[in-house]
Each structure stands twice: as structure tokens, then as C-alpha cells.
Design an enzyme around this catalytic site. Sequence first.
Site, PDB file in Angstrom:
ATOM      1  N   ASP A  50     -16.630   0.416 -25.668  1.00  0.00           N
ATOM      2  CA  ASP A  50     -17.839   0.807 -26.406  1.00  0.00           C
ATOM      3  C   ASP A  50     -18.485  -0.291 -27.268  1.00  0.00           C
ATOM      4  O   ASP A  50     -17.784  -1.015 -27.970  1.00  0.00           O
ATOM      5  CB  ASP A  50     -17.513   1.924 -27.403  1.00  0.00           C
ATOM      6  N   GLU A 233     -17.160  12.338 -27.738  1.00  0.00           N
ATOM      7  CA  GLU A 233     -16.916  11.022 -28.350  1.00  0.00           C
ATOM      8  C   GLU A 233     -18.254  10.417 -28.785  1.00  0.00           C
ATOM      9  O   GLU A 233     -19.323  10.836 -28.335  1.00  0.00           O
ATOM     10  CB  GLU A 233     -16.245  10.080 -27.340  1.00  0.00           C
TER      11      GLU A 233
HETATM   12  C1  FRU Z   1     -14.940   5.980 -26.019  1.00  0.00           C
HETATM   13  C2  FRU Z   1     -13.643   5.839 -26.794  1.00  0.00           C
HETATM   14  C3  FRU Z   1     -13.842   6.243 -28.246  1.00  0.00           C
HETATM   15  C4  FRU Z   1     -12.745   5.492 -28.949  1.00  0.00           C
HETATM   16  C5  FRU Z   1     -12.682   4.205 -28.165  1.00  0.00           C
HETATM   17  C6  FRU Z   1     -11.311   3.625 -28.042  1.00  0.00           C
HETATM   18  O1  FRU Z   1     -15.001   5.181 -24.894  1.00  0.00           O
HETATM   19  O2  FRU Z   1     -12.631   6.595 -26.183  1.00  0.00           O
HETATM   20  O3  FRU Z   1     -13.809   7.627 -28.462  1.00  0.00           O
HETATM   21  O4  FRU Z   1     -13.012   5.275 -30.290  1.00  0.00           O
HETATM   22  O5  FRU Z   1     -13.196   4.492 -26.883  1.00  0.00           O
HETATM   23  O6  FRU Z   1     -11.352   2.370 -27.481  1.00  0.00           O
END
Ligand code: FRU
Length: 504
Positions: A50, A233
Site C-alpha cells: 500500500d 482495509e
Molecule cells: C492492505 C493491508 C493493510 C495493512 C497492510 C499490511 O493491503 O493489508 O490493511 O495495513 O496491508 O502491509
Amino acid sequence: MRKISTQVLSVWILILFGLLAGTAAVAQSDSGERYRPLLHFTPQRGWMNDPNGLVYNNGVYHLFYQHYPDGSKWGPMHWGHASSTDLLHWQHRPIALYPDSLGYIFSGSAVIDQVKRSSFARPDKPAPLVAIYTYHDPKGEKAGRNDYQTQGIAYSYDNGKTWTKYKNNPVLKSPGIADFRDPKVNWYEAGKKWIMALAVKDHIGFYSSADLINWQHESSFGEKEGAHGGVWECPDLFPLTVNGKEYWVLIVNINPGGPNGGSATQYFIGSFDGKTFTPLDTETRWLDDGPDNYAGVTFSNTGARRILIGWMSNWSYAQEVPTYRWRSATTLPRELSVRLVNGKPLVSSRPAAEVRTLEAAKQSGRGIASLTKALAANRDSLLRLDLTVPAKDFSMAFSNDLGQELVWGYDAASNRLYIDRHASGDTGFHPDFGKTSYAARKTTAGEIRLICIVDRSGIELFADDGLTVMTAIYFPGKAFNKATIVKGDVTGVWNLARLKAVTK
Ligand code: FRU
């Protein structure tokens, strides 16, 4: 005797060189460098997911990102860092946040406290940049606890160069829900407070704070609304105005459960009163129906502009794609706006205006004959094509000398766009990768305006001025250097531009 041994020696040297060259070639193709996008941001090495902490401050756009520098799969998360003055040319910066005793550094956001309202403002220092992120404690997770995700803070007085973690972290503890993460904080002017949208398993929790340290739960939204094929998320909440009316947009990323499988971004439109988000309806809307735009959130501190960057991959196969030295790219920056379609508000996302600055060697014409000619003469794998087609069957192919092709088009019977990458090159790393993706149009207008941006290993398609968007990645054995219209017609003026690479 001497002569023979020299000959033997040269033969050995030749063999050795051959072997070394062969090994180098293998190493190079194995590293996936030939797939590295030329327009889209990628980490220099290691894993990325992300985008995090997107914030604009003093002429600089900051892109932090979920990063594991020591491997090409997901691992202990850091915040990688890059900065740019135009959203396109990114400069790699040292890692901003490292895991610590409270855990890995998961996704989150950053704000600039211009008016110095937060607890991190100092009279003798410039306005602080404050990052609010999730701590994920792997020990707690392993021990089977359910309170291992908490929210922490770090701050910087030098525009993101150096960061200090807040000494009393975490600032928001888990109520005992395992998925409790990805804080996106925005300043809420009407109530003069910060609002945090937080992903809490199957809903969004809204929290407020006057100082960024003390957080109060305001409300929850979504347990019964929208898509629920996976965990919620990376939310975002912001207003957008159209025809003088303000709408609040709530972005919710979901994995799995996307319209074409795996990860995707849904959004809701409604109102927000500083406490509660009230949706206009319960319809599920997707920001991008393609398989490869996830975890997108917007920059803070860009005034009336809302600029989103997403992760150009999908958890279904992100860790298996055939690049090894680096894994994953971000999407190009996209500008969000609300548009009314038959009176119904929808979010449109279009390439940010800055993307135009990459255009070189532009051509334009009218109709299909001249476009077919221009495409036949075009040998570029980086291009932007703006065209209008009648709402009848249409398709285009990008292909290479190996006969591999990426096909995209429009199917009139179902009023859907599609991307078919089954013959696009290396697809064997996941059974779903070769499946055709579809995206419903949001209108039945008789003409479709299209923008298609093509990079070495990804395509971004925008239809009907950004009402329907599809993003997809691919891994051809050789760069696509041919573009053809396979089916259909082109009406009106088209524009074809070669794009300047932003990476070398
Ligand atoms: C989304 C996610 C988020 C988390 C991060 C961990 O892709 O799963 O929810 O904070 O990636 O790398």
C-alpha cells in the site's frame, strides 16, 4: 607448444566469458528488470504494497509505502519513502519508519499541522508532519491474542527527512478486534477537529481528536452496507463538491471480494456531520473494476484537489508476480471528482493533469483510418491514447514479436469494458491471472470516451470521463511494440502520445 597453450587458453577464456554472459543474462531476466515500469513508481529493491502517508507539504509530495526492503515478498513492514514535486518523478529517500518493539509499521496516513493545533506543534519549529499508522505486533498475533493492532504516531519537523516516534505510543489501543488498522486522518474544519477513519474488520470506525493523541470513538459504519466478500482495509473520508453541493466520499478497500476477484476499492457517497457518515444509498460502487488497483487513498493538504494513488497489484497473486529484485508498482496519480449521472452522484477518477507533462511526439486525427495508420507506425510501448468509440463492439490489442498480446475492449451486449490478458506473456504464476476482467459502464451514452495509458507492465483504462476505470498488470516476454484496432470503429478526434519515461 606455447602456441597451442595460448589457443587452449583463449578457448577456455571464451567458454568462461560465454558462461558468465549467460549467467548475467539469466540473472537479469530473473530479476524482472525488463518488467520494471517506466512511468509508474516502483521501489528500488524489495517488496512494496500500500501507498501510505500521502501528503503534500512545501512544494513536495510525499509517498510513503508498505515496504519490506530485505525480500521480495511481504515481511516485517517498514514505511519506505519517496518524494516528488510533480507526482511523477519520484526520488527515492531513506526508509522513514522501521519496525520497533511495538510491532511492524502497517498502513496509515500523514497530515501537516499547519495551524499548530496538535500536541506535536512547537513554537520554535516549523509545522510538524505527523504520521498516524498501525502497529502490528507479530508476537501478539502468534500468541493468539486479538489486540495486536494499535495506532501509533511519528512526527517530523524537517518535511519528512527525519522522524521521531511519539514516546507514549500507541495512541489508540485495540478494543479486542484483530483487524483494527489503517488510520486515515483528515482535518474536519466545520468541527475544528481531526477525524480518523479506521478499518475495523467489517466496518469503518470514526474517531475524533483535537490533538492527534487523544481519540474518541464517534460512530461506526458499514457492517450491513456495501461489499463484504473480505476484510475491510485502508479507508479514506473526504468531501467533494459538484454544482455547489457537497458530498462526502468514503473509500473502503476490501480483500478479497473485488468485482473481478481478490482485492479492490469500493466507495460510498453520503454526508458526514463530524460524527456520523450517512450514505445516500446502499449500492456498492467500485472506484476501479480492474484487478490491479488496491489500497488507494488520497493526498492530504492538496486544497480542493483530491489525488489518489493506489497499489497496482492484487493480494491474490502479488507475491508471485515474476519480478524478484522489486515487487509491485503504484498507479499513476488520479484526480477524483463527483459527477452526476442521471442525477445520481458517482466518483470519477481521471489521470491527474500532471500526467500530460509526460507527453511527447503527439499525433491527432479523426476517425479509424487515420488512427489505424498512426498505430501501425507506432513502435512505442509507452503511450497514451485518447479516443471516442461508438457504443458498439470494440477491441484493441497491444502485442509483441513473440505473438503475445494484451487485448482490451467494449462488449455492447453487456455494456461492459474488459481486459483480456490470457495471452499477454507470463501468466502461469497464478490460475486466476489469465482470466478476463469486466467492468460495467455507468451510463448508456451512445459514444464512449476512452483514455488508455500503457506502460511496460501495466495498463490503465478510463472510460466515460473516469466513471468506469480498469487497471491491470501483465508480464510480456518482450515489450509490446505494436498496437492495433481489432474490432470496431472510432469517431471524432483521437490523440496519440508517446510518453516520456520517468525512470531510466
Ligand atoms: C492492505 C493491508 C493493510 C495493512 C497492510 C499490511 O493491503 O493489508 O490493511 O495495513 O496491508 O502491509
